[in-house]
Design an enzyme around this catalytic site. Sequence first.
Site, mmCIF file in Angstrom:
data_model
loop_
_atom_site.group_PDB
_atom_site.id
_atom_site.type_symbol
_atom_site.label_atom_id
_atom_site.label_comp_id
_atom_site.label_asym_id
_atom_site.label_seq_id
_atom_site.Cartn_x
_atom_site.Cartn_y
_atom_site.Cartn_z
ATOM 1 N N ARG A 1 8.281 4.110 -4.652
ATOM 2 C CA ARG A 1 8.338 3.084 -3.593
ATOM 3 C C ARG A 1 7.309 1.984 -3.862
ATOM 4 N NH1 ARG A 1 7.622 4.978 2.400
ATOM 5 N NH2 ARG A 1 5.499 5.260 1.636
ATOM 6 N N LYS B 1 6.419 -2.098 1.867
ATOM 7 C CA LYS B 1 5.260 -1.502 2.544
ATOM 8 C C LYS B 1 4.053 -2.422 2.399
ATOM 9 C CE LYS B 1 3.181 3.075 3.184
ATOM 10 N NZ LYS B 1 3.296 3.142 4.632
ATOM 11 N N ARG C 1 -7.800 -20.838 -2.158
ATOM 12 C CA ARG C 1 -6.717 -20.564 -1.208
ATOM 13 C C ARG C 1 -5.580 -21.550 -1.428
ATOM 14 N NH1 ARG C 1 -5.126 -22.245 4.093
ATOM 15 N NH2 ARG C 1 -4.166 -20.561 5.270
ATOM 16 N N GLU D 1 11.748 2.266 14.382
ATOM 17 C CA GLU D 1 10.894 3.341 13.868
ATOM 18 C C GLU D 1 9.625 3.392 14.713
ATOM 19 O OE1 GLU D 1 9.707 2.438 9.772
ATOM 20 O OE2 GLU D 1 9.695 0.302 10.256
ATOM 21 N N TYR E 1 0.828 -1.200 0.000
ATOM 22 C CA TYR E 1 0.000 0.000 0.000
ATOM 23 C C TYR E 1 0.859 1.245 0.000
ATOM 24 C CZ TYR E 1 0.770 0.948 5.032
ATOM 25 O OH TYR E 1 1.328 1.256 6.246
HETATM 26 N N1 PDD Z 1 2.866 4.997 7.339
HETATM 27 N N2 PDD Z 1 7.508 3.640 8.933
HETATM 28 C C1 PDD Z 1 6.363 2.940 8.939
HETATM 29 C C2 PDD Z 1 6.311 1.641 9.653
HETATM 30 C C3 PDD Z 1 5.221 3.464 8.281
HETATM 31 O O1 PDD Z 1 4.069 2.772 8.278
HETATM 32 C C4 PDD Z 1 5.298 4.731 7.637
HETATM 33 C C5 PDD Z 1 4.141 5.331 6.907
HETATM 34 C C6 PDD Z 1 6.538 5.416 7.676
HETATM 35 C C7 PDD Z 1 6.733 6.756 7.020
HETATM 36 O O2 PDD Z 1 6.751 6.652 5.615
HETATM 37 P P1 PDD Z 1 6.255 7.856 4.685
HETATM 38 O O3 PDD Z 1 7.040 9.049 5.103
HETATM 39 O O4 PDD Z 1 6.583 7.402 3.331
HETATM 40 O O5 PDD Z 1 4.781 8.023 4.944
HETATM 41 C C8 PDD Z 1 7.625 4.831 8.320
HETATM 42 C C9 PDD Z 1 1.696 5.482 6.609
HETATM 43 C C10 PDD Z 1 1.551 6.955 6.631
HETATM 44 C C11 PDD Z 1 0.456 4.750 7.112
HETATM 45 O O6 PDD Z 1 0.577 3.554 7.329
HETATM 46 O O7 PDD Z 1 -0.608 5.355 7.246
#
Ligand code: PDD
Length: 286
Positions: A52, A150, A101, A182, A33
């Site tokens: 990304r 992601k 599945r 993070e 996503y």
């Molecule tokens: N989350 N680290 C994690 C684990 C994240 O889920 C996100 C972003 C970031 C920051 O990435 P970016 O600057 O590209 O948004 C770092 C999004 C915003 C979410 O899950 O809603």
Amino acid sequence: MSRTVYVNGDYLPEAEAKVSVFDRGFLMADGVYEVTSVLGGKLIDFAGHAKRLARSLAELEIRNPHDEAEWLAIHREIVAKNDITDGMVYLQVTRGNPGDRDFAYPPADLAPTVVLFTQSKPGLAESPVAKTGWKVISVPDIRWGRRDIKTVQLLYPSMAKMMAKAAHVDDAWFVEDGFVTEGSSNNTYIVKGGKIVTRALSSDILHGITRAAVLRFAAEAQMEIEERNFSVEEAKTADEAFATSASAFVMPVVELDGAPIGNGKVGPVATRLREIYLDEVRKAAV
Ligand code: PDD
């Protein structure tokens, strides 16, 4: 008001927007996503998110159904159809619906499932909490080892948010081998003696699009940056801390595990970076 949702080429009223129960996103969390902010009706850092997305899909061998120009056209259309001034576009691509599945991937020519929807957040960039900052707790990082992709496997980050809620704070910072990786949905930073410290990129963390932009603007403003691990103890003795993400932009962090960071107030570096970031990305929005 009912939203208009994008599903596999169609713009539909949200009640009619559906995917199969056999979709691998639903059964296996087999999907990725992106979240892109919208300010003043325009997309923030779109190119970074599109790049990304392409990388996440390639890492999982999911076909990327669109090029960057097509993704941009779909994003713009969904923003226009939902009349979004400030808010977010959520995009998800899964490996698709193989009709049953099975752990093994379906044939590579299976059409991926594509869903986009919007979230309206009027005044997103003027969030009052940016003036007071977040309080956070540290929690063990027990996520999988490819956090640079992601994926939609967000159960543990959701659990961490619930731990933060139970502790009456705003977010949780993940800790592995004594070092902060993070935040639950953001990248994390401390400031010490004017120097910005943040963990270096690896498969341990998501390569934040906001992180890349903020570090670029910080370097342009002659701020010193050190990309290295930092511990919870070091963070507690820092002058300032902050987090970055597409939806929070630059968010000051004023408390960690009940201890104030610096004087417990929003610091000048985070404040300045938030201003620079919002100014610059608004100028470059598409
Ligand atoms: N989350 N680290 C994690 C684990 C994240 O889920 C996100 C972003 C970031 C920051 O990435 P970016 O600057 O590209 O948004 C770092 C999004 C915003 C979410 O899950 O809603």
